[in-house]
Design a protein around this motif. Structure first.
Motif, PDB file in Angstrom:
ATOM      1  N   PHE A  80      29.601  -5.505  83.093  1.00 19.86           N
ATOM      2  CA  PHE A  80      29.719  -5.023  81.792  1.00 19.86           C
ATOM      3  C   PHE A  80      28.695  -5.345  80.910  1.00 19.86           C
ATOM      4  O   PHE A  80      27.844  -4.658  80.268  1.00 19.86           O
ATOM      5  CB  PHE A  80      30.982  -5.052  81.341  1.00 19.86           C
ATOM      6  N   PHE A  84      25.573  -3.034  79.327  1.00 20.72           N
ATOM      7  CA  PHE A  84      25.508  -2.896  78.056  1.00 20.72           C
ATOM      8  C   PHE A  84      24.060  -3.109  77.413  1.00 20.72           C
ATOM      9  O   PHE A  84      23.753  -2.177  76.773  1.00 20.72           O
ATOM     10  CB  PHE A  84      26.650  -3.685  77.173  1.00 20.72           C
ATOM     11  N   ALA A  87      21.894  -0.262  78.579  1.00 20.78           N
ATOM     12  CA  ALA A  87      22.023   0.770  77.761  1.00 20.78           C
ATOM     13  C   ALA A  87      21.615   0.666  76.305  1.00 20.78           C
ATOM     14  O   ALA A  87      20.801   1.637  76.022  1.00 20.78           O
ATOM     15  CB  ALA A  87      23.723   1.006  77.575  1.00 20.78           C
ATOM     16  N   TYR A 113      21.888  10.222  79.739  1.00 19.05           N
ATOM     17  CA  TYR A 113      22.058   9.182  78.963  1.00 19.05           C
ATOM     18  C   TYR A 113      21.217   9.170  77.698  1.00 19.05           C
ATOM     19  O   TYR A 113      21.310   8.971  76.763  1.00 19.05           O
ATOM     20  CB  TYR A 113      22.169   8.020  79.543  1.00 19.05           C
ATOM     21  N   LEU A 120      20.461  10.123  68.928  1.00 24.99           N
ATOM     22  CA  LEU A 120      21.612   9.731  68.291  1.00 24.99           C
ATOM     23  C   LEU A 120      21.126   8.221  67.828  1.00 24.99           C
ATOM     24  O   LEU A 120      21.426   7.904  66.331  1.00 24.99           O
ATOM     25  CB  LEU A 120      22.829   9.539  69.332  1.00 24.99           C
ATOM     26  N   THR A 124      20.860   7.356  63.525  1.00 22.94           N
ATOM     27  CA  THR A 124      21.689   6.216  63.195  1.00 22.94           C
ATOM     28  C   THR A 124      20.794   5.105  62.659  1.00 22.94           C
ATOM     29  O   THR A 124      20.905   4.664  61.230  1.00 22.94           O
ATOM     30  CB  THR A 124      22.263   5.669  64.347  1.00 22.94           C
ATOM     31  N   SER A 127      19.360   6.312  59.279  1.00 22.83           N
ATOM     32  CA  SER A 127      20.498   6.217  58.411  1.00 22.83           C
ATOM     33  C   SER A 127      20.673   4.895  57.863  1.00 22.83           C
ATOM     34  O   SER A 127      20.767   4.642  56.568  1.00 22.83           O
ATOM     35  CB  SER A 127      21.937   6.918  58.881  1.00 22.83           C
TER      36      SER A 127
ATOM     37  N   GLN B   4      27.172   8.928  51.643  1.00 22.42           N
ATOM     38  CA  GLN B   4      25.889   8.386  52.769  1.00 22.42           C
ATOM     39  C   GLN B   4      26.498   7.311  53.467  1.00 22.42           C
ATOM     40  O   GLN B   4      26.046   7.291  54.589  1.00 22.42           O
ATOM     41  CB  GLN B   4      24.632   8.487  51.643  1.00 22.42           C
ATOM     42  N   ARG B   7      28.914   8.073  55.899  1.00 20.99           N
ATOM     43  CA  ARG B   7      28.015   8.915  57.232  1.00 20.99           C
ATOM     44  C   ARG B   7      27.251   7.920  58.046  1.00 20.99           C
ATOM     45  O   ARG B   7      27.651   7.987  59.315  1.00 20.99           O
ATOM     46  CB  ARG B   7      27.011   9.943  56.618  1.00 20.99           C
ATOM     47  N   THR B   8      26.763   6.872  57.568  1.00 24.66           N
ATOM     48  CA  THR B   8      26.194   5.898  58.167  1.00 24.66           C
ATOM     49  C   THR B   8      27.085   4.944  59.004  1.00 24.66           C
ATOM     50  O   THR B   8      26.695   4.712  60.194  1.00 24.66           O
ATOM     51  CB  THR B   8      25.328   4.845  57.382  1.00 24.66           C
ATOM     52  N   LEU B  11      27.990   6.804  62.067  1.00 26.35           N
ATOM     53  CA  LEU B  11      26.941   7.030  63.023  1.00 26.35           C
ATOM     54  C   LEU B  11      26.979   5.558  63.703  1.00 26.35           C
ATOM     55  O   LEU B  11      26.644   5.440  65.122  1.00 26.35           O
ATOM     56  CB  LEU B  11      25.413   7.190  62.160  1.00 26.35           C
ATOM     57  N   VAL B  12      27.042   4.428  63.013  1.00 24.89           N
ATOM     58  CA  VAL B  12      27.162   3.334  63.775  1.00 24.89           C
ATOM     59  C   VAL B  12      28.145   3.255  64.781  1.00 24.89           C
ATOM     60  O   VAL B  12      28.022   2.801  65.753  1.00 24.89           O
ATOM     61  CB  VAL B  12      27.220   2.102  62.695  1.00 24.89           C
ATOM     62  N   CYS B  14      29.576   5.793  66.192  1.00 22.37           N
ATOM     63  CA  CYS B  14      29.335   6.505  67.151  1.00 22.37           C
ATOM     64  C   CYS B  14      28.257   5.988  68.162  1.00 22.37           C
ATOM     65  O   CYS B  14      28.777   6.033  69.453  1.00 22.37           O
ATOM     66  CB  CYS B  14      28.724   7.835  66.520  1.00 22.37           C
ATOM     67  N   ILE B  15      27.277   5.288  67.660  1.00 12.95           N
ATOM     68  CA  ILE B  15      26.316   4.688  68.666  1.00 12.95           C
ATOM     69  C   ILE B  15      27.147   3.316  69.497  1.00 12.95           C
ATOM     70  O   ILE B  15      26.588   3.321  70.788  1.00 12.95           O
ATOM     71  CB  ILE B  15      24.927   4.230  67.970  1.00 12.95           C
ATOM     72  N   LEU B  16      27.837   2.878  68.964  1.00 17.47           N
ATOM     73  CA  LEU B  16      28.360   1.609  69.678  1.00 17.47           C
ATOM     74  C   LEU B  16      29.421   2.221  70.418  1.00 17.47           C
ATOM     75  O   LEU B  16      29.316   1.488  71.774  1.00 17.47           O
ATOM     76  CB  LEU B  16      29.399   0.937  68.526  1.00 17.47           C
ATOM     77  N   TYR B  18      29.031   4.923  72.196  1.00 22.00           N
ATOM     78  CA  TYR B  18      28.181   5.505  72.829  1.00 22.00           C
ATOM     79  C   TYR B  18      27.628   4.391  74.241  1.00 22.00           C
ATOM     80  O   TYR B  18      27.440   4.430  75.188  1.00 22.00           O
ATOM     81  CB  TYR B  18      26.930   6.150  72.518  1.00 22.00           C
ATOM     82  N   LEU B  19      27.305   3.348  73.413  1.00 21.37           N
ATOM     83  CA  LEU B  19      26.758   2.173  74.451  1.00 21.37           C
ATOM     84  C   LEU B  19      27.799   1.503  75.212  1.00 21.37           C
ATOM     85  O   LEU B  19      27.677   1.331  76.468  1.00 21.37           O
ATOM     86  CB  LEU B  19      26.328   1.130  73.559  1.00 21.37           C
ATOM     87  N   LEU B  20      28.896   1.443  74.804  1.00 26.57           N
ATOM     88  CA  LEU B  20      30.494   1.245  75.573  1.00 26.57           C
ATOM     89  C   LEU B  20      30.356   1.899  76.737  1.00 26.57           C
ATOM     90  O   LEU B  20      30.718   1.499  77.845  1.00 26.57           O
ATOM     91  CB  LEU B  20      31.603   0.772  74.717  1.00 26.57           C
ATOM     92  N   VAL B 243      15.033  17.155  65.742  1.00 26.15           N
ATOM     93  CA  VAL B 243      15.759  15.944  65.248  1.00 26.15           C
ATOM     94  C   VAL B 243      15.473  15.775  63.788  1.00 26.15           C
ATOM     95  O   VAL B 243      16.424  15.630  62.943  1.00 26.15           O
ATOM     96  CB  VAL B 243      15.229  14.547  65.816  1.00 26.15           C
ATOM     97  N   PHE B 246      17.592  18.332  62.030  1.00 24.97           N
ATOM     98  CA  PHE B 246      18.944  17.885  61.860  1.00 24.97           C
ATOM     99  C   PHE B 246      19.157  16.981  60.800  1.00 24.97           C
ATOM    100  O   PHE B 246      20.162  17.047  60.323  1.00 24.97           O
ATOM    101  CB  PHE B 246      19.291  17.287  63.120  1.00 24.97           C
ATOM    102  N   LEU B 247      18.248  16.094  60.623  1.00 28.23           N
ATOM    103  CA  LEU B 247      18.333  15.182  59.603  1.00 28.23           C
ATOM    104  C   LEU B 247      18.503  15.752  58.156  1.00 28.23           C
ATOM    105  O   LEU B 247      18.985  15.392  57.401  1.00 28.23           O
ATOM    106  CB  LEU B 247      17.212  14.130  59.692  1.00 28.23           C
ATOM    107  N   ASN B 300      17.742  11.940  53.603  1.00 33.31           N
ATOM    108  CA  ASN B 300      17.519  12.061  54.833  1.00 33.31           C
ATOM    109  C   ASN B 300      16.375  11.196  55.280  1.00 33.31           C
ATOM    110  O   ASN B 300      16.311  10.825  56.629  1.00 33.31           O
ATOM    111  CB  ASN B 300      17.622  13.377  55.237  1.00 33.31           C
TER     112      ASN B 300
END
Lengths: 327, 327
Positions: A80, A84, A87, A113, A120, A124, A127, B4, B7-8, B11-12, B14-16, B18-20, B243, B246-247, B300
């Motif tokens: 894991f 990670f 990733a 991926y 993404l 991030t 932001s 803002q 949102r940040t 996003l954080v 979300c990315i964490l 995604y990594l998991l 991108v 989108f931003l 943005n």
């Protein structure tokens, strides 16, 4: 348009020249050392072969085995923690290559991926970087007020200097930490941090590959991951501050001149949005400002911000743009 | 501001996540295969050791020699062609690592080279990508006119589809070429092109490393360099289209709501430019448009375009922003 194409052509020539100069310098710096290392290795290889009496085929097989064993030398890479780590190297595009998918299904998943993860991650870090710049701006303003300045103002130059210092501090801190944990020299650790945080990621130096760190040192693993993610935020904030500004500020004049010329020609084709009627009314100054912002965004970022109808049809002459000093 | 930050934070998270998820999937896909390869290698190594009677120390030395010989296996990497290839991998941040500076002076030069070269390459690809998008827009418009549409218009969706097709075509063409020249399967060549053009650059597959291609196949070398540079332009143009839009488009509403709320509070702190007087006059609609563009850019992209004085002090309510459909 013609000015934009000229600018693009100039940039292309510039980068090609830059690559040629770089090639010449790297050749000069590395070529002799490479030949020297190769001769030394050939000599040592010869000594081994004579000592053990390898056939040429067996020696090639041995080298192949050693190459294949390389990724395993640092312990399992795909449990894991290692996955990670991998990733992270994908979505940040660092891509060390210390571990790369061996199975075809791993390669397929890796591509999908990356397809979702890279944008993404971009959004991030963008932001986070913007939040960091805002915080830095506030801290600088508060510091200036504390210093008793009457009309404190945070200029672009202040922000750029602060950004440079933050980047340097990030690299130095990381270098100190990795030199300690990995047993590298400070210089090599600094080089590792630089190559990582610029997302080049050669893979000649990779953290967490000694002493089974991925499995046995969870706090160091967590530190390494955090360092990469926070370090990329700092670099991203600085790039956001410097490169995007440059894109917006530097290319304004040629396009305005071109548009002024084309606006004076009646019936000149508008390449952007045919069929939109100009908006009625509006003061000259506000309309000119909106026009400048739209064309600036369109020309430099390749898109027009939403809800910005075509103001360029007005044909109003542009004022020369003063370089902004304050944020 | 609070929106803002929310949102940040989102996003954080979300990315964490995604990594998991990625880590779990890569673990599942690669871990068993890794153990299998490791067992196979250990068995083969044992066979060799028994055949030749290595000491453990000698075998480790042999493996070390084989590792060091790896970069030389494909021929000299630091003559001019190889150095040019390396310079490309630096400024584009691909960073395969098939060659990395061995000398300390090479490492130092590499860092300075990257410091200037990466922003230069970013600006150049950005500029080229924008020209490519403009050309694509014109071609699509001309095609629609030829098809006899009365009021031809190139929508964002048209451009996105065209961009996707261009990216897919670029990857497929590259895959076919490199499969032919390198002897890879189409799938591995496609994977190579993908990993290269996303600038991940693991280095598990690297072109120009077989048959001394760098020295003996100048046309193939030129093709490879051109492919990388043009391919990055196509990918960059698509990213520029998707991108950045989108931003700009996605984050507008939260900031406008926040600003509306803070503008109604008298004496609310303005974090951006204290001390600037609001500009006199101006129609409501043009001023609102300028205001929206400025805040959109600032929030943005993390900067305000030049010559955009602080319009947010006006406190005018914002219209809801309609999503733009045409370019």
């Amino acid at each position: 348009m013609r000015e934009q194409s000229a600018r693009t052509a100039a940039l292309v020539l510039c980068i090609l020249s830059y690559l040629l100069v770089g090639a010449a310098v790297f050749d000069a710096l590395e070529s002799d050392a490479e030949s020297g290392r190769q001769r030394l290795l050939a000599r040592k290889r010869g000594e081994f072969r004579r000592k053990y009496g390898f056939s040429a085929e067996d020696y090639r097989e041995l080298e192949r085995l050693a190459r294949q064993a390389e990724p395993h030398r640092a312990g399992p890479q795909w449990q894991f923690a290692g996955s990670f780590y991998f990733a992270i190297t994908v979505v940040t595009t660092i891509g060390y290559g210390h571990a790369a998918p061996g199975t075809d299904s791993g390669k397929v998943f890796c591509m999908f991926y990356a397809l979702l993860g890279i944008p993404l991650a971009l959004v991030t870090f963008q932001s986070l970087g913007e939040r960091l710049n805002t915080l830095a701006r506030r801290l600088l303003l508060a510091a200036k007020r504390c210093l008793g300045l009457r009309r404190p103002r945070v200029s672009t130059e202040n922000m750029v200097v602060a950004g440079l210092l933050a980047c340097a501090a990030t690299l130095a801190l990381g270098a100190a930490a990795f030199a300690h944990f990995e047993g590298w020299t400070f210089f090599h650790a600094y080089y590792y941090c630089f190559i990582t945080l610029t997302t080049i990621g050669f893979g000649d130096f990779v953290a967490l590959q000694n002493d089974g760190a991925l499995q046995r040192k969870p706090r160091y693993v967590a530190f390494s991951f955090l360092y990469i993610l926070l370090g990329l935020t700092v670099i991203g904030a600085f790039l956001n501050l410097v490169v995007l500004r440059f894109l917006a500020a530097s290319a304004g004049a040629p396009q305005r001149a071109a548009r002024r010329a084309s606006a004076r020609r009646p019936g000149a084709p508008d390449s952007s949005r045919p069929g939109r009627a100009p908006r009625p009314g509006g003061s000259a100054s506000a309309a000119r400002r909106a026009h400048r912002l739209e064309t600036c965004a369109r020309d430099n970022l390749g898109f027009s911000p939403p809800s910005s109808p075509g103001a360029e049809r007005r044909g109003e002459p542009d004022r020369p743009r003063a370089r902004r000093r304050s944020i």
